[in-house]
Design a protein around this motif. Structure first.
Motif, PDB file in Angstrom:
ATOM      1  N   SER A   1      -7.659  67.713  77.799  1.00 48.95           N
ATOM      2  CA  SER A   1      -7.931  68.559  78.614  1.00 48.95           C
ATOM      3  C   SER A   1      -8.852  67.524  79.830  1.00 48.95           C
ATOM      4  CB  SER A   1      -9.309  69.377  77.955  1.00 48.95           C
ATOM      5  OG  SER A   1     -10.046  68.434  77.313  1.00 48.95           O
ATOM      6  N   TRP A   2      -8.623  66.499  80.048  1.00 49.70           N
ATOM      7  CA  TRP A   2      -9.110  65.725  80.795  1.00 49.70           C
ATOM      8  C   TRP A   2      -8.310  65.830  82.086  1.00 49.70           C
ATOM      9  CZ3 TRP A   2      -9.722  59.776  78.807  1.00 49.70           C
ATOM     10  CH2 TRP A   2     -10.487  59.972  77.900  1.00 49.70           C
ATOM     11  N   SER A   3      -9.155  65.804  83.472  1.00 49.47           N
ATOM     12  CA  SER A   3      -8.474  65.561  84.750  1.00 49.47           C
ATOM     13  C   SER A   3      -7.962  64.281  84.811  1.00 49.47           C
ATOM     14  CB  SER A   3      -9.727  65.689  85.704  1.00 49.47           C
ATOM     15  OG  SER A   3      -9.022  65.893  87.190  1.00 49.47           O
ATOM     16  N   VAL A   4      -6.736  64.199  84.987  1.00 48.49           N
ATOM     17  CA  VAL A   4      -6.115  62.763  84.978  1.00 48.49           C
ATOM     18  C   VAL A   4      -5.272  62.592  86.188  1.00 48.49           C
ATOM     19  CG1 VAL A   4      -6.239  62.770  82.500  1.00 48.49           C
ATOM     20  CG2 VAL A   4      -3.960  63.517  83.853  1.00 48.49           C
ATOM     21  N   HIS A   5      -5.029  61.242  86.666  1.00 53.92           N
ATOM     22  CA  HIS A   5      -4.192  60.887  87.482  1.00 53.92           C
ATOM     23  C   HIS A   5      -2.658  61.493  87.186  1.00 53.92           C
ATOM     24  CE1 HIS A   5      -7.529  58.509  88.301  1.00 53.92           C
ATOM     25  NE2 HIS A   5      -7.228  58.351  89.618  1.00 53.92           N
ATOM     26  N   ASN A   6      -2.107  61.977  87.859  1.00 53.04           N
ATOM     27  CA  ASN A   6      -0.452  62.188  87.559  1.00 53.04           C
ATOM     28  C   ASN A   6       0.589  61.123  87.868  1.00 53.04           C
ATOM     29  OD1 ASN A   6       1.885  63.782  86.776  1.00 53.04           O
ATOM     30  ND2 ASN A   6       2.241  64.374  89.048  1.00 53.04           N
TER      31      ASN A   6
ATOM     32  N   ASN B   1     -11.635  57.818  83.486  1.00 53.01           N
ATOM     33  CA  ASN B   1     -11.778  58.689  84.598  1.00 53.01           C
ATOM     34  C   ASN B   1     -10.864  59.027  85.475  1.00 53.01           C
ATOM     35  OD1 ASN B   1     -14.863  56.646  85.265  1.00 53.01           O
ATOM     36  ND2 ASN B   1     -14.800  58.613  84.229  1.00 53.01           N
ATOM     37  N   GLY B   2     -10.955  60.490  85.924  1.00 52.50           N
ATOM     38  CA  GLY B   2      -9.987  61.174  86.910  1.00 52.50           C
ATOM     39  C   GLY B   2     -10.188  60.903  88.248  1.00 52.50           C
TER      40      GLY B   2
ATOM     41  N   ASN C   1      -6.461  50.900  86.266  1.00 50.65           N
ATOM     42  CA  ASN C   1      -6.370  51.370  84.725  1.00 50.65           C
ATOM     43  C   ASN C   1      -7.324  52.581  84.697  1.00 50.65           C
ATOM     44  OD1 ASN C   1      -5.936  52.007  82.166  1.00 50.65           O
ATOM     45  ND2 ASN C   1      -7.478  50.358  81.596  1.00 50.65           N
ATOM     46  N   VAL C   2      -6.541  53.822  84.893  1.00 48.50           N
ATOM     47  CA  VAL C   2      -7.472  55.066  84.794  1.00 48.50           C
ATOM     48  C   VAL C   2      -7.048  55.900  83.842  1.00 48.50           C
ATOM     49  CG1 VAL C   2      -7.661  54.446  87.477  1.00 48.50           C
ATOM     50  CG2 VAL C   2      -5.652  55.979  86.476  1.00 48.50           C
ATOM     51  N   ALA C   3      -7.623  57.093  83.841  1.00 45.02           N
ATOM     52  CA  ALA C   3      -7.296  58.336  83.102  1.00 45.02           C
ATOM     53  C   ALA C   3      -5.962  58.737  83.556  1.00 45.02           C
ATOM     54  CB  ALA C   3      -8.221  59.317  83.204  1.00 45.02           C
ATOM     55  N   ASP C   4      -4.992  58.913  82.729  1.00 42.80           N
ATOM     56  CA  ASP C   4      -3.334  59.086  83.271  1.00 42.80           C
ATOM     57  C   ASP C   4      -2.704  59.983  81.989  1.00 42.80           C
ATOM     58  OD1 ASP C   4      -3.491  56.749  81.713  1.00 42.80           O
ATOM     59  OD2 ASP C   4      -1.580  56.379  82.650  1.00 42.80           O
TER      60      ASP C   4
END
Length: 318
Positions: free
Chosen positions: A216-221, A287-288, A201-204
């Protein structure tokens, strides 16, 4: 007649003794076999009803840290060094809100009423937020958050007393060895961060769509379906059968933080010293890719409580 009676009694005693000796030896063998089974790699167990489910982690050696070639590597992830790990047990998941509630209810432990939390697109220390109210919805099967290193240590002390076993936080090297699960890639599923949503479970894309300021977050694609924490065990386990070793919440370890692995223990022990901060590992739901890697580490003071931090427990074997 009296002599005859004594003779019969002595004969019976001699016949009874071997059986007793044999039974005692069988008992010892059974205990030894039970102890051996308890240390079998991959075995899962609980020491009491409601206790965390534990997984036996096999002994082995691994290269701790990240090579210079790893994408998004930080300088404090080196030098890479080989560490020997002795068999121990580690929580299959992070400690849940329900499990922490049992501890608080039984001990009347005060886990504070301030927590650094995300609200309105800002991450700030907020009054009135705590493990019961981390500024986002949770249930009893979600990992407990807004807990400090001190809180986590208090839980392990209580659990040790409750079970008679030696619980503690994992050392940083035990944590990384377990997170890697016999892999040497940057993540236990490989080097591609966009495969994360099957395992963590991540920033996505879910976070970007649902959270204020996350566009604006850096995320998992990829899409994992959770904007905040997920119930523990919602994603595929790693090679050691552990869930959520990356993502969901940062996890406290026993180690104090130093900005280099120069002089770090190579026997699996915790690094101590005069550093005022303790190490956390694993990344969290916000988190990204840069932060969700097996070698990544961050640090906070032992009293810090944040809505992206939690913990899992380790236990000495047998």
């Amino acid at each position: 007649m009296r002599n005859l009676f004594c003779f019969i009694l002595a004969s019976c005693y001699l016949m009874w003794m071997p059986a007793q000796v044999q039974a005692a030896e069988q008992g010892k063998a059974a205990k030894a076999s039970s102890a051996l089974q308890s240390t079998k790699a991959g075995k899962r167990f609980r020491d009491c009803e409601g206790c965390p489910e534990m997984v036996v982690i096999p002994s082995g050696r691994f290269n701790m840290g990240s090579p210079d070639s790893e994408e998004d590597r930080n300088d404090d992830e080196g030098p890479v060094h080989q560490v020997k790990i002795t068999t121990f047990a580690l929580g299959k998941t992070e400690i849940t809100r329900g499990q922490f509630a049992t501890f608080v209810n039984e001990t009347r432990y005060n886990a504070g009423d301030k927590c650094w939390a995300h609200e309105g697109g800002k991450y700030e220390e907020r009054n009135g937020h705590n493990w019961r109210k981390p500024a986002y919805p949770q249930g009893d099967k979600h990992p407990v958050t807004c807990v400090s290193w001190d809180d986590a240590k208090a839980y392990t002390k209580w659990l040790s007393g409750k079970t008679g076993k030696r619980y503690r936080l994992p050392t940083a090297s035990e944590w990384e060895y377990s997170a890697r699960g016999n892999t040497s890639t940057s993540r236990y599923w490989g080097d591609n961060p966009d495969m994360a949503c099957r395992y963590a479970n991540v920033a996505d894309k879910t976070a970007q769509a649902k959270l204020p300021g996350a566009s604006s977050w850096s995320v998992h694609n990829c899409t994992d379906g959770y904007a905040y924490t997920a119930p523990v065990g919602s994603f595929n386990a790693n090679g050691f059968g552990l869930n959520d070793m990356l993502g969901n919440l940062w996890e406290w370890t026993e180690d104090r933080y130093f900005d280099s692995y120069e002089g770090a223990p190579v026997d699996g022990g915790a690094r101590q010293g005069d550093s005022p901060k303790f190490m956390l590992r694993g990344g969290s739901w916000n988190n990204g890719p840069r932060l969700v890697r097996a070698a990544k580490r961050v640090r906070y003071e032992p009293g810090f409580r944040g809505s992206v931090n939690g913990f899992r427990v380790a236990r000495k074997l047998p």
